[in-house]
Design a protein around this motif. Structure first.
Motif, PDB file in Angstrom:
ATOM      1  N   UNK A  57       1.412   1.965  12.123  1.00  0.00           N
ATOM      2  CA  UNK A  57       2.626   1.857  11.310  1.00  0.00           C
ATOM      3  C   UNK A  57       2.270   1.418   9.893  1.00  0.00           C
ATOM      4  N   UNK A  58       1.311   0.506   9.777  1.00  0.00           N
ATOM      5  CA  UNK A  58       0.873   0.060   8.452  1.00  0.00           C
ATOM      6  C   UNK A  58       0.225   1.200   7.670  1.00  0.00           C
ATOM      7  N   UNK A  59      -0.518   2.021   8.366  1.00  0.00           N
ATOM      8  CA  UNK A  59      -1.124   3.176   7.689  1.00  0.00           C
ATOM      9  C   UNK A  59      -0.039   4.143   7.213  1.00  0.00           C
ATOM     10  N   UNK A  60       1.003   4.323   8.032  1.00  0.00           N
ATOM     11  CA  UNK A  60       2.112   5.190   7.617  1.00  0.00           C
ATOM     12  C   UNK A  60       2.789   4.617   6.376  1.00  0.00           C
ATOM     13  N   UNK A  61       2.955   3.309   6.340  1.00  0.00           N
ATOM     14  CA  UNK A  61       3.542   2.669   5.161  1.00  0.00           C
ATOM     15  C   UNK A  61       2.645   2.857   3.938  1.00  0.00           C
ATOM     16  N   UNK A  62       1.334   2.781   4.133  1.00  0.00           N
ATOM     17  CA  UNK A  62       0.409   3.014   3.029  1.00  0.00           C
ATOM     18  C   UNK A  62       0.523   4.451   2.528  1.00  0.00           C
ATOM     19  N   UNK A  63       0.559   5.399   3.444  1.00  0.00           N
ATOM     20  CA  UNK A  63       0.695   6.807   3.057  1.00  0.00           C
ATOM     21  C   UNK A  63       1.981   7.017   2.266  1.00  0.00           C
ATOM     22  N   UNK A  64       3.053   6.434   2.719  1.00  0.00           N
ATOM     23  CA  UNK A  64       4.345   6.538   2.022  1.00  0.00           C
ATOM     24  C   UNK A  64       4.241   5.914   0.628  1.00  0.00           C
ATOM     25  N   UNK A  65       3.571   4.750   0.524  1.00  0.00           N
ATOM     26  CA  UNK A  65       3.418   4.088  -0.773  1.00  0.00           C
ATOM     27  C   UNK A  65       2.568   4.915  -1.736  1.00  0.00           C
ATOM     28  N   UNK A  66       1.609   5.650  -1.215  1.00  0.00           N
ATOM     29  CA  UNK A  66       0.733   6.464  -2.061  1.00  0.00           C
ATOM     30  C   UNK A  66       1.331   7.823  -2.419  1.00  0.00           C
ATOM     31  N   UNK A  67       2.413   8.204  -1.784  1.00  0.00           N
ATOM     32  CA  UNK A  67       2.989   9.542  -1.956  1.00  0.00           C
ATOM     33  C   UNK A  67       3.260   9.886  -3.415  1.00  0.00           C
ATOM     34  N   UNK A  68       3.750   8.947  -4.185  1.00  0.00           N
ATOM     35  CA  UNK A  68       4.065   9.204  -5.592  1.00  0.00           C
ATOM     36  C   UNK A  68       2.891   8.919  -6.525  1.00  0.00           C
ATOM     37  N   UNK A  69       1.734   8.643  -5.931  1.00  0.00           N
ATOM     38  CA  UNK A  69       0.494   8.385  -6.670  1.00  0.00           C
ATOM     39  C   UNK A  69       0.688   7.316  -7.755  1.00  0.00           C
ATOM     40  N   UNK A  70       1.034   6.114  -7.327  1.00  0.00           N
ATOM     41  CA  UNK A  70       1.268   5.053  -8.312  1.00  0.00           C
ATOM     42  C   UNK A  70      -0.023   4.637  -9.010  1.00  0.00           C
ATOM     43  N   UNK A  71       0.117   4.087 -10.208  1.00  0.00           N
ATOM     44  CA  UNK A  71      -1.038   3.577 -10.940  1.00  0.00           C
ATOM     45  C   UNK A  71      -1.432   2.200 -10.423  1.00  0.00           C
ATOM     46  N   UNK A  72      -0.460   1.466  -9.882  1.00  0.00           N
ATOM     47  CA  UNK A  72      -0.684   0.131  -9.352  1.00  0.00           C
ATOM     48  C   UNK A  72      -0.118   0.093  -7.940  1.00  0.00           C
ATOM     49  N   UNK A  73      -0.888  -0.436  -7.013  1.00  0.00           N
ATOM     50  CA  UNK A  73      -0.469  -0.570  -5.626  1.00  0.00           C
ATOM     51  C   UNK A  73      -0.464  -2.047  -5.279  1.00  0.00           C
ATOM     52  N   UNK A  74       0.672  -2.553  -4.867  1.00  0.00           N
ATOM     53  CA  UNK A  74       0.803  -3.959  -4.487  1.00  0.00           C
ATOM     54  C   UNK A  74       0.890  -4.052  -2.975  1.00  0.00           C
TER      55      UNK A  74
END
Length: 163
Positions: A57-74
């Motif tokens: 589930x955490x990996x799915x959340x990471x994938x979702x967070x990376x979807x928009x290719x942010x410059x900063x990941x918190x």
């Protein structure tokens, strides 16, 4: 090709692209497939997130967070409660992303992580800072951290000072 169905991991990962970019299911398919591959979730694409273990589930959340290719990941304490195999996977991927992963066309991203255990980040993180009593203090690299006389830093370091 990733088939996105109602309530699946793939649909969950697709959500930011569909919502923020107003893209159709067909248009997000390639990006979702790339994210699922990056996070090793491809075998779970058609499953509901609630049926997966917490680490997946955490990996799915990471994938979702990376979807928009942010410059900063918190990330808020991403390694908490994980076994060593999962921690190694996360540290490796986060390290690759911070150095410039192919997913980002080689462009490095800034990753900000909160933690209560600095030992996990020994040799991984480049810079450390401390937020305590509403005061933000830049501590520097690992060597500076080891030399710090700040009691809270020493507490968070635990046995890592011997590393």
């Amino acid at each position: 090709m990733v088939i996105i169905g109602a309530g699946t991991v793939a649909e969950n990962v697709a959500l930011p692209l569909r919502y923020h970019r107003n893209l159709s299911i067909e248009e997000v398919g390639p990006s979702v497939g790339e994210l699922l591959e990056l996070t090793e979730l491809t075998p779970h694409a058609r499953e509901r997130p609630s049926t997966l273990g917490r680490n997946w589930q955490r990996r799915a959340a990471l994938a979702r967070a990376l979807a928009l290719r942010p410059e900063v990941l918190l990330l808020d304490t991403p390694l908490t409660g994980m076994d060593s195999r999962q921690q190694i996977w996360w540290l490796n991927l986060l390290g690759q992303l911070s150095r410039g992963h192919a997913f980002y066309s080689g462009r490095p991203i800034t990753i900000i992580v909160t933690t209560s255990n600095l030992r996990d980040w020994c040799g991984q993180a480049h810079q450390f800072a401390l937020l305590h009593a509403r005061k933000f203090s830049v501590l520097g690299d690992w060597a500076c951290l080891k030399r710090s006389s700040e009691p809270l830093v020493q507490e968070l370091m635990g046995s890592a000072t011997n590393v």
